[in-house]
Design an enzyme around this catalytic site. Structure first.
Site, PDB file in Angstrom:
ATOM      1  N   ARG A 107     -13.800 -13.438  15.582  1.00 50.94           N
ATOM      2  CA  ARG A 107     -13.209 -14.042  16.127  1.00 50.94           C
ATOM      3  C   ARG A 107     -11.826 -14.419  15.913  1.00 50.94           C
ATOM      4  O   ARG A 107     -12.459 -15.744  15.303  1.00 50.94           O
ATOM      5  CB  ARG A 107     -13.596 -15.302  17.495  1.00 50.94           C
ATOM      6  CG  ARG A 107     -14.299 -15.326  18.806  1.00 50.94           C
ATOM      7  CD  ARG A 107     -15.103 -15.784  20.110  1.00 50.94           C
ATOM      8  NE  ARG A 107     -15.207 -17.112  19.148  1.00 50.94           N
ATOM      9  CZ  ARG A 107     -15.319 -18.250  20.231  1.00 50.94           C
ATOM     10  NH1 ARG A 107     -15.308 -18.045  21.480  1.00 50.94           N
ATOM     11  NH2 ARG A 107     -15.215 -19.443  19.452  1.00 50.94           N
ATOM     12  N   THR A 111      -6.429 -17.534  19.713  1.00 48.40           N
ATOM     13  CA  THR A 111      -6.270 -16.339  20.654  1.00 48.40           C
ATOM     14  C   THR A 111      -8.028 -16.610  21.110  1.00 48.40           C
ATOM     15  O   THR A 111      -8.393 -15.919  22.146  1.00 48.40           O
ATOM     16  CB  THR A 111      -6.304 -15.026  20.342  1.00 48.40           C
ATOM     17  OG1 THR A 111      -6.891 -14.577  19.392  1.00 48.40           O
ATOM     18  CG2 THR A 111      -4.242 -15.567  19.825  1.00 48.40           C
ATOM     19  N   ASP A 203     -21.470 -23.620  15.527  1.00 52.40           N
ATOM     20  CA  ASP A 203     -20.976 -22.047  14.949  1.00 52.40           C
ATOM     21  C   ASP A 203     -22.348 -21.801  13.895  1.00 52.40           C
ATOM     22  O   ASP A 203     -23.050 -22.207  13.405  1.00 52.40           O
ATOM     23  CB  ASP A 203     -19.842 -21.990  13.955  1.00 52.40           C
ATOM     24  CG  ASP A 203     -19.668 -21.475  13.845  1.00 52.40           C
ATOM     25  OD1 ASP A 203     -18.514 -21.217  13.270  1.00 52.40           O
ATOM     26  OD2 ASP A 203     -20.194 -20.076  12.616  1.00 52.40           O
ATOM     27  N   ASP A 206     -22.692 -20.068  10.342  1.00 55.67           N
ATOM     28  CA  ASP A 206     -21.840 -21.363   9.592  1.00 55.67           C
ATOM     29  C   ASP A 206     -23.909 -22.124   9.945  1.00 55.67           C
ATOM     30  O   ASP A 206     -24.119 -22.253   8.162  1.00 55.67           O
ATOM     31  CB  ASP A 206     -21.171 -22.737   9.870  1.00 55.67           C
ATOM     32  CG  ASP A 206     -19.998 -22.041   9.943  1.00 55.67           C
ATOM     33  OD1 ASP A 206     -19.939 -20.949   8.868  1.00 55.67           O
ATOM     34  OD2 ASP A 206     -18.965 -22.665  10.356  1.00 55.67           O
TER      35      ASP A 206
HETATM   36  C1  PRP Z   1     -19.205 -15.788  16.627  1.00 58.06           C
HETATM   37  C2  PRP Z   1     -20.922 -15.866  17.553  1.00 58.06           C
HETATM   38  C3  PRP Z   1     -20.284 -13.977  17.795  1.00 58.06           C
HETATM   39  C4  PRP Z   1     -18.405 -14.623  18.705  1.00 58.06           C
HETATM   40  C5  PRP Z   1     -19.373 -15.381  19.828  1.00 58.06           C
HETATM   41  O1  PRP Z   1     -19.141 -14.759  15.902  1.00 58.06           O
HETATM   42  O2  PRP Z   1     -22.061 -14.946  16.445  1.00 58.06           O
HETATM   43  O3  PRP Z   1     -19.920 -13.360  17.430  1.00 58.06           O
HETATM   44  O4  PRP Z   1     -18.477 -15.717  18.125  1.00 58.06           O
HETATM   45  O5  PRP Z   1     -17.858 -15.745  20.865  1.00 58.06           O
HETATM   46  P1  PRP Z   1     -17.198 -14.509  22.149  1.00 58.06           P
HETATM   47  O6  PRP Z   1     -18.482 -14.909  22.938  1.00 58.06           O
HETATM   48  O7  PRP Z   1     -15.898 -15.653  22.246  1.00 58.06           O
HETATM   49  O8  PRP Z   1     -16.214 -13.435  21.246  1.00 58.06           O
HETATM   50  P2  PRP Z   1     -17.736 -15.779  14.939  1.00 58.06           P
HETATM   51  O9  PRP Z   1     -16.625 -14.943  15.659  1.00 58.06           O
HETATM   52  O10 PRP Z   1     -17.429 -16.874  14.691  1.00 58.06           O
HETATM   53  O11 PRP Z   1     -18.211 -14.810  13.769  1.00 58.06           O
HETATM   54  P3  PRP Z   1     -19.396 -15.542  12.979  1.00 58.06           P
HETATM   55  O12 PRP Z   1     -20.493 -14.474  13.288  1.00 58.06           O
HETATM   56  O13 PRP Z   1     -18.632 -14.280  11.350  1.00 58.06           O
HETATM   57  O14 PRP Z   1     -18.754 -16.468  11.975  1.00 58.06           O
HETATM   58  N1  URA Z   2     -19.669 -18.378  17.840  1.00 55.14           N
HETATM   59  C1  URA Z   2     -20.253 -19.626  17.834  1.00 55.14           C
HETATM   60  O1  URA Z   2     -21.132 -19.530  16.640  1.00 55.14           O
HETATM   61  N2  URA Z   2     -20.532 -20.840  18.472  1.00 55.14           N
HETATM   62  C2  URA Z   2     -19.762 -21.124  19.619  1.00 55.14           C
HETATM   63  O2  URA Z   2     -20.605 -22.063  20.080  1.00 55.14           O
HETATM   64  C3  URA Z   2     -19.162 -20.278  20.220  1.00 55.14           C
HETATM   65  C4  URA Z   2     -18.929 -18.576  19.232  1.00 55.14           C
END
Ligand code: PRP
Ligand code: URA
Length: 212
Positions: A107, A111, A203, A206
């Site tokens: 994400r 944006t 997150d 993380d």
């Molecule tokens: C997080 C989560 C989802 C997404 C959800 O991933 O694991 O994939 O955000 O958000 P959305 O519904 O608004 O699209 P992130 O993009 O942070 O990547 P990561 O898992 O690599 O930390």
């Molecule tokens: N992705 C995450 O990991 N946590 C949130 O709360 C939203 C998106």
């Protein structure tokens, strides 16, 4: 949130117990990882009530009987990277032989738009029931695009499973893909101005991998 036929929110006391610990900012990375896996296993049982069974002949010590087993090689798991990786073992506990594909989505922090950066799927995925997994369903952008990417590659039977979801994310996915059941362990209140789920758990990537 509008009542949608393809949305299933679990209200299981064991899940509620585990989610309470998951949310706690003092929960360690190890315990967080274990809880994600355990919740996923419970959800997998619940969401597989319609799994395809095939008849098999079984010889008990007393007689031959017709029984029913999950069709060989009929299930695949696709985690959305990164955080979806934390759920893979939870599904594998139920379907140890399921092949695993990967979709990489991130994400954009400003944006909140999702971007696909990786996709590698088992060769015969179009004939399988695909479990698309991601612990967090926030705006719904990542899940919507990941489902579209799977459909584009021929997948016909997709189930999406998330642990924590915001109402707008659930609605977005369920309306964009009415043929895809959306299984959510816990429906949260809303998103904050940065697109984080409230009360949420922070997150997920993380916390699973210790990157912050
Ligand atoms: C997080 C989560 C989802 C997404 C959800 O991933 O694991 O994939 O955000 O958000 P959305 O519904 O608004 O699209 P992130 O993009 O942070 O990547 P990561 O898992 O690599 O930390
Ligand atoms: N992705 C995450 O990991 N946590 C949130 O709360 C939203 C998106």
């Amino acid at each position: 949130m509008e009542k949608l036929k393809n949305v299933f929110v679990f209200d299981h006391p064991l899940i509620r117990h585990k989610v309470a610990i998951l949310r706690d900012k003092n929960t360690s990375m190890k315990e967080f990882r274990e809880l994600i896996e355990e919740i996923t296993t419970i959800m997998t049982y619940e969401s597989m009530r319609d799994v395809e069974l095939v008849p098999v002949q079984v010889e008990t010590p007393l007689e031959v009987t017709t029984q029913y087993k999950v069709a060989d090689d009929s299930v695949a798991i696709v985690p959305i990277l990164r955080a979806g990786l934390g759920m893979v073992n939870g599904v594998h506990k139920v379907f140890p032989t399921a092949k695993v594909g990967h979709i990489g989505m991130y994400r954009d922090e400003d944006t909140l738009e999702p971007h696909e950066y990786y996709c590698k799927l088992p060769e015969d995925i179009e004939h399988k029931t695909v479990f698309l997994i991601d612990p967090m369903l926030a705006t719904g952008g990542s899940a919507c695009d990941a489902i579209a990417a799977l459909k584009q590659r021929g997948c016909k039977k997709i189930k999406f499973m998330a642990i924590i979801a915001a109402p707008q994310g659930v609605e977005k996915v369920a309306l964009a893909h009415p043929d895809v059941p959306v299984y959510v362990s816990t429906l949260d209140r809303c998103l904050n101005e940065n697109g984080y789920i409230l009360p949420g758990l922070g997150d997920a990537g993380d916390r699973l991998f210790g990157t912050k």
